[in-house]
Motif scaffolding. Structure first.
Motif, mmCIF file in Angstrom:
data_model
loop_
_atom_site.group_PDB
_atom_site.id
_atom_site.type_symbol
_atom_site.label_atom_id
_atom_site.label_comp_id
_atom_site.label_asym_id
_atom_site.label_seq_id
_atom_site.Cartn_x
_atom_site.Cartn_y
_atom_site.Cartn_z
ATOM 1 N N ASP A 70 0.978 -1.492 0.074
ATOM 2 C CA ASP A 70 0.015 -0.151 -0.049
ATOM 3 C C ASP A 70 0.691 1.279 0.052
ATOM 4 O OD1 ASP A 70 1.039 -0.397 2.688
ATOM 5 O OD2 ASP A 70 -1.076 0.168 3.656
ATOM 6 N N VAL A 71 2.141 1.057 -0.080
ATOM 7 C CA VAL A 71 3.044 2.301 -0.716
ATOM 8 C C VAL A 71 3.888 1.998 -1.756
ATOM 9 C CG1 VAL A 71 4.476 1.649 1.451
ATOM 10 C CG2 VAL A 71 4.591 4.365 0.176
ATOM 11 N N ASP A 72 4.059 2.555 -2.504
ATOM 12 C CA ASP A 72 4.674 2.284 -3.729
ATOM 13 C C ASP A 72 4.840 3.691 -4.641
ATOM 14 O OD1 ASP A 72 4.074 1.398 -6.721
ATOM 15 O OD2 ASP A 72 5.523 0.036 -6.020
ATOM 16 N N ASP A 73 6.069 3.627 -5.606
ATOM 17 C CA ASP A 73 5.968 4.647 -6.635
ATOM 18 C C ASP A 73 4.636 4.886 -7.379
ATOM 19 O OD1 ASP A 73 8.783 4.867 -5.865
ATOM 20 O OD2 ASP A 73 9.460 3.553 -7.482
ATOM 21 N N ALA A 135 24.022 -6.683 3.684
ATOM 22 C CA ALA A 135 23.609 -5.457 3.127
ATOM 23 C C ALA A 135 24.480 -4.289 3.584
ATOM 24 C CB ALA A 135 22.053 -5.247 3.839
ATOM 25 N N TYR A 136 24.183 -3.249 3.000
ATOM 26 C CA TYR A 136 25.142 -2.175 3.339
ATOM 27 C C TYR A 136 24.469 -0.856 3.037
ATOM 28 C CZ TYR A 136 25.547 -1.971 -1.828
ATOM 29 O OH TYR A 136 25.312 -1.989 -3.225
ATOM 30 N N LEU A 137 24.813 0.184 3.877
ATOM 31 C CA LEU A 137 24.299 1.616 3.636
ATOM 32 C C LEU A 137 25.057 2.534 2.630
ATOM 33 C CD1 LEU A 137 22.253 3.656 4.939
ATOM 34 C CD2 LEU A 137 24.378 4.261 6.927
ATOM 35 N N ALA A 138 24.305 3.057 1.995
ATOM 36 C CA ALA A 138 24.658 4.049 1.066
ATOM 37 C C ALA A 138 23.841 5.371 0.993
ATOM 38 C CB ALA A 138 24.419 3.377 -0.345
ATOM 39 N N GLU A 139 24.426 6.378 0.323
ATOM 40 C CA GLU A 139 24.008 7.688 0.660
ATOM 41 C C GLU A 139 22.433 7.628 0.165
ATOM 42 O OE1 GLU A 139 24.848 10.196 -3.407
ATOM 43 O OE2 GLU A 139 26.608 9.376 -2.266
ATOM 44 N N ASP A 140 21.766 6.941 -0.808
ATOM 45 C CA ASP A 140 20.459 7.105 -0.962
ATOM 46 C C ASP A 140 19.536 5.691 -0.517
ATOM 47 O OD1 ASP A 140 21.853 5.149 -2.698
ATOM 48 O OD2 ASP A 140 20.719 5.380 -4.360
ATOM 49 N N ALA A 191 14.273 8.957 1.772
ATOM 50 C CA ALA A 191 13.153 9.754 1.438
ATOM 51 C C ALA A 191 13.444 11.000 0.721
ATOM 52 C CB ALA A 191 12.412 10.630 2.958
ATOM 53 N N LYS A 192 12.449 11.117 -0.398
ATOM 54 C CA LYS A 192 12.627 12.145 -1.404
ATOM 55 C C LYS A 192 11.596 13.108 -0.881
ATOM 56 C CE LYS A 192 14.279 9.063 -5.182
ATOM 57 N NZ LYS A 192 13.715 8.721 -6.391
ATOM 58 N N PRO A 193 11.647 14.542 -1.415
ATOM 59 C CA PRO A 193 10.861 15.537 -1.008
ATOM 60 C C PRO A 193 9.540 15.019 -1.390
ATOM 61 C CG PRO A 193 12.855 16.568 -1.778
ATOM 62 C CD PRO A 193 12.800 15.141 -2.179
ATOM 63 N N GLY A 194 8.438 15.301 -0.368
ATOM 64 C CA GLY A 194 7.297 15.207 -0.577
ATOM 65 C C GLY A 194 6.540 13.656 -0.676
ATOM 66 N N GLU A 195 7.440 12.715 -0.430
ATOM 67 C CA GLU A 195 7.141 11.341 -0.582
ATOM 68 C C GLU A 195 6.954 10.917 1.024
ATOM 69 O OE1 GLU A 195 9.620 9.063 -4.201
ATOM 70 O OE2 GLU A 195 10.103 8.833 -2.046
ATOM 71 N N PRO A 196 5.880 9.914 1.343
ATOM 72 C CA PRO A 196 5.620 9.417 2.554
ATOM 73 C C PRO A 196 6.958 8.663 2.983
ATOM 74 C CG PRO A 196 4.629 7.917 0.830
ATOM 75 C CD PRO A 196 5.148 9.402 0.097
ATOM 76 N N SER A 197 7.207 8.813 4.336
ATOM 77 C CA SER A 197 8.482 8.392 4.949
ATOM 78 C C SER A 197 8.181 7.774 6.424
ATOM 79 C CB SER A 197 9.613 9.163 4.634
ATOM 80 O OG SER A 197 9.407 10.296 5.384
ATOM 81 N N TRP A 198 9.095 7.075 6.629
ATOM 82 C CA TRP A 198 9.319 6.769 8.316
ATOM 83 C C TRP A 198 10.566 6.704 8.762
ATOM 84 C CZ3 TRP A 198 6.430 4.751 4.336
ATOM 85 C CH2 TRP A 198 4.806 4.690 4.606
ATOM 86 N N GLU A 199 10.597 6.856 9.988
ATOM 87 C CA GLU A 199 11.921 7.074 10.671
ATOM 88 C C GLU A 199 12.612 5.539 10.868
ATOM 89 O OE1 GLU A 199 13.849 9.211 12.211
ATOM 90 O OE2 GLU A 199 12.633 11.145 12.140
ATOM 91 N N SER A 200 13.771 5.713 10.494
ATOM 92 C CA SER A 200 14.845 4.412 10.586
ATOM 93 C C SER A 200 16.083 4.767 11.098
ATOM 94 C CB SER A 200 14.789 3.813 9.446
ATOM 95 O OG SER A 200 15.873 4.379 8.412
#
Length: 477
Positions: A70-73, A135-140, A191-200
């Motif tokens: 229920d959340v997707d591009d 898995a690894y963390l990247a800037e995006d 998160a991109k501007p204006g998109e739904p997002s959650w804290e992580s």
């Protein structure tokens, strides 16, 4: 006979042995609700509906889970176009899905988890994959690193990574600024501007596509479960990615004991696509086709085979379904219901029906037996015999065409319709018989134009004429 099913992972039919005796955990990937549900969704839902029905008929306690992404591009894009919250789009088309499934007589799953309700479990899973070095963390975002477990790749497709990627139809993630390798896939998107997002732990963002179903299936069915399925278009990359994520996170394999996939729907021999103009939503199809006729047409081939959706198929299904329902309804209205056991020909039909369904849920074989029973019952009804066989056939059709295949309307609805048709038939019976006699005379004198005129007049009255060796029979449409 034990149930056997085709396991995509081993690429062969296997005897179905559950992890826990008598119990089945089954997860089928659900829809992304950004637009009205289409007949491809109907094929998938009906396929797994019948699989669940048959396993329960065979005595299994089935815990059936299917999800909503229920959340997707695409959902976000649709919401932005309308200027509404993304959940308004999701909820609208989830409601549309349930309305369509109810019309198609699809039983409800035991749970319908949503991505937005599973964020904590998704974050926990991503954290575990990072800790384990997968898995690894990247800037995006956070990415799964394929090279940490290369032996798992291609387990469903049987192909090498590059062979699979070349046929992925654009669904492989494109190389991003933070990827170490083009083959890696996103677990968490910043998160991109204006998109739904959650804290992580890595900042505001939302889940990647594949991690969602891993988290939802494990949450509802545990660290090992029996069956995972979906449409064949999900084999790569979605289900391949799920194997990576789930097995690396939990540290054991297999997590899923059997992978099963239904075939796609083609329209007039071509892949269904909005760009080709051959795209059918379920609601559009139901404007012209009875829901149970549509259901019949979509199970008139084994679930793993593609279905070619066309007018010839619909017309043929309509004829066969009408004969089934009419025979059942007449038998029900006249004779009620009694056990079919002990009636030899019905027991023989049962054996063939059950053998077909036990052999990878072969609904084509099952439908052949249903029509065979309906045809024989038609003969018994036309002979006007006061026969226990009619009552047995009514019960048989209820048990197999109804409870297993889901092809029958409610008995009360059917009896009411038959009663209305009988009243209408009585009112026009004399006129119809006169027209049929005149039609016979026209045909004998080879006055084909007059014979066609009469048939057109009957059609306009809602009368269906079926010519047989013993003359014409007619019914109210």
């Amino acid at each position: 006979m034990a149930v056997r099913l085709f396991d995509t992972r081993s690429r062969k039919k296997r005897e179905f042995v559950t992890l826990e005796e008598g119990k089945v955990g089954l997860y089928a990937c659900g829809i992304t609700p950004y637009s009205p549900s289409h007949i491809g969704h109907a094929r998938q839902a009906i396929s797994f509906d019948i699989i669940v029905r048959w396993l329960r008929k065979r005595g299994f306690e089935v815990n059936y889970i299917t999800n909503f992404t229920d959340v997707d591009d695409k959902i976000i894009s649709a919401a932005n176009e309308e200027g509404v919250d993304f959940l308004e789009i999701s909820n609208r088309y989830i409601d549309d899905y349930f309305e369509s499934m109810d019309a198609l007589n699809v039983i409800r799953a035991d749970a319908y988890p949503r991505v937005t309700e599973t964020i904590p479990e998704i974050i926990e899973m991503v954290e575990s994959l990072i800790e384990k070095g997968n898995a690894y963390l990247a800037e995006d975002g956070v990415y799964f690193e394929i090279d940490t477990s290369p032996e798992k790749y291609g387990q469903l497709t049987g192909q090498t990574l590059e062979m699979v990627r070349s046929g992925a139809g654009g669904r492989v993630d494109k190389t991003g600024s933070g990827k170490r390798d083009h083959r890696d896939f996103a677990l968490w998107k910043m998160a991109k501007p204006g998109e739904p997002s959650w804290e992580s732990p890595w900042g505001e963002g939302r889940p990647g596509w594949h991690i969602e179903c891993s988290a939802m299936s494990l949450k509802h069915l545990g660290e090992r479960f029996d069956i995972h399925g979906g449409g064949s278009d999900l084999i790569f990359p979605h289900h391949e990615a799920e194997i990576f994520q789930s097995e690396c996170c939990l540290g054991h394999d297999p997590v899923v004991q059997y992978w099963i996939h239904n075939g796609m729907v083609n329209v007039d021999g071509e892949k269904m696509s909005k760009s080709l103009g051959n795209f059918w939503t379920i609601s559009e199809a139901l404007e012209n086709v009875d829901p149970l006729v549509l259901r019949y047409s979509l199970i008139n081939a084994p679930y793993r085979q593609p279905v070619d959706f066309n007018q010839v198929m619909i017309d043929d299904s309509e004829v066969h379904h009408h004969r089934l329902v009419t025979s059942y309804g007449e038998g029900l209205s006249k004779k009620g219901s009694t056990d079919w056991r002990g009636i030899q020909w019905l027991e023989e039909a049962t054996g063939r029906f059950e053998s077909g369904m036990d052999d990878d849920f072969n609904t084509r074989v099952a439908l052949v037996e249903v029509q065979s029973v309906a045809k024989r019952m038609r003969v018994l009804l036309d002979s006007e015999r006061d026969s226990e066989e009619i009552a047995g056939a009514v019960r048989w059709i209820s048990d197999y065409a109804g409870s297993v295949l889901g092809l029958l309307p409610e008995d009360s609805e059917l009896l009411s319709k038959i009663q209305s048709q009988e009243i209408a038939k009585d009112e026009i019976s004399q006129h119809v018989e006169t027209l049929l006699l005149e039609r016979d005379e026209a045909r004998e004198s080879k006055d084909w134009a007059r014979a066609d005129e009469i048939r057109d007049e009957l059609t306009g009255m809602g009368v269906i004429v079926e010519d047989g060796p013993n003359g014409a029979n007619w019914r109210i449409e």
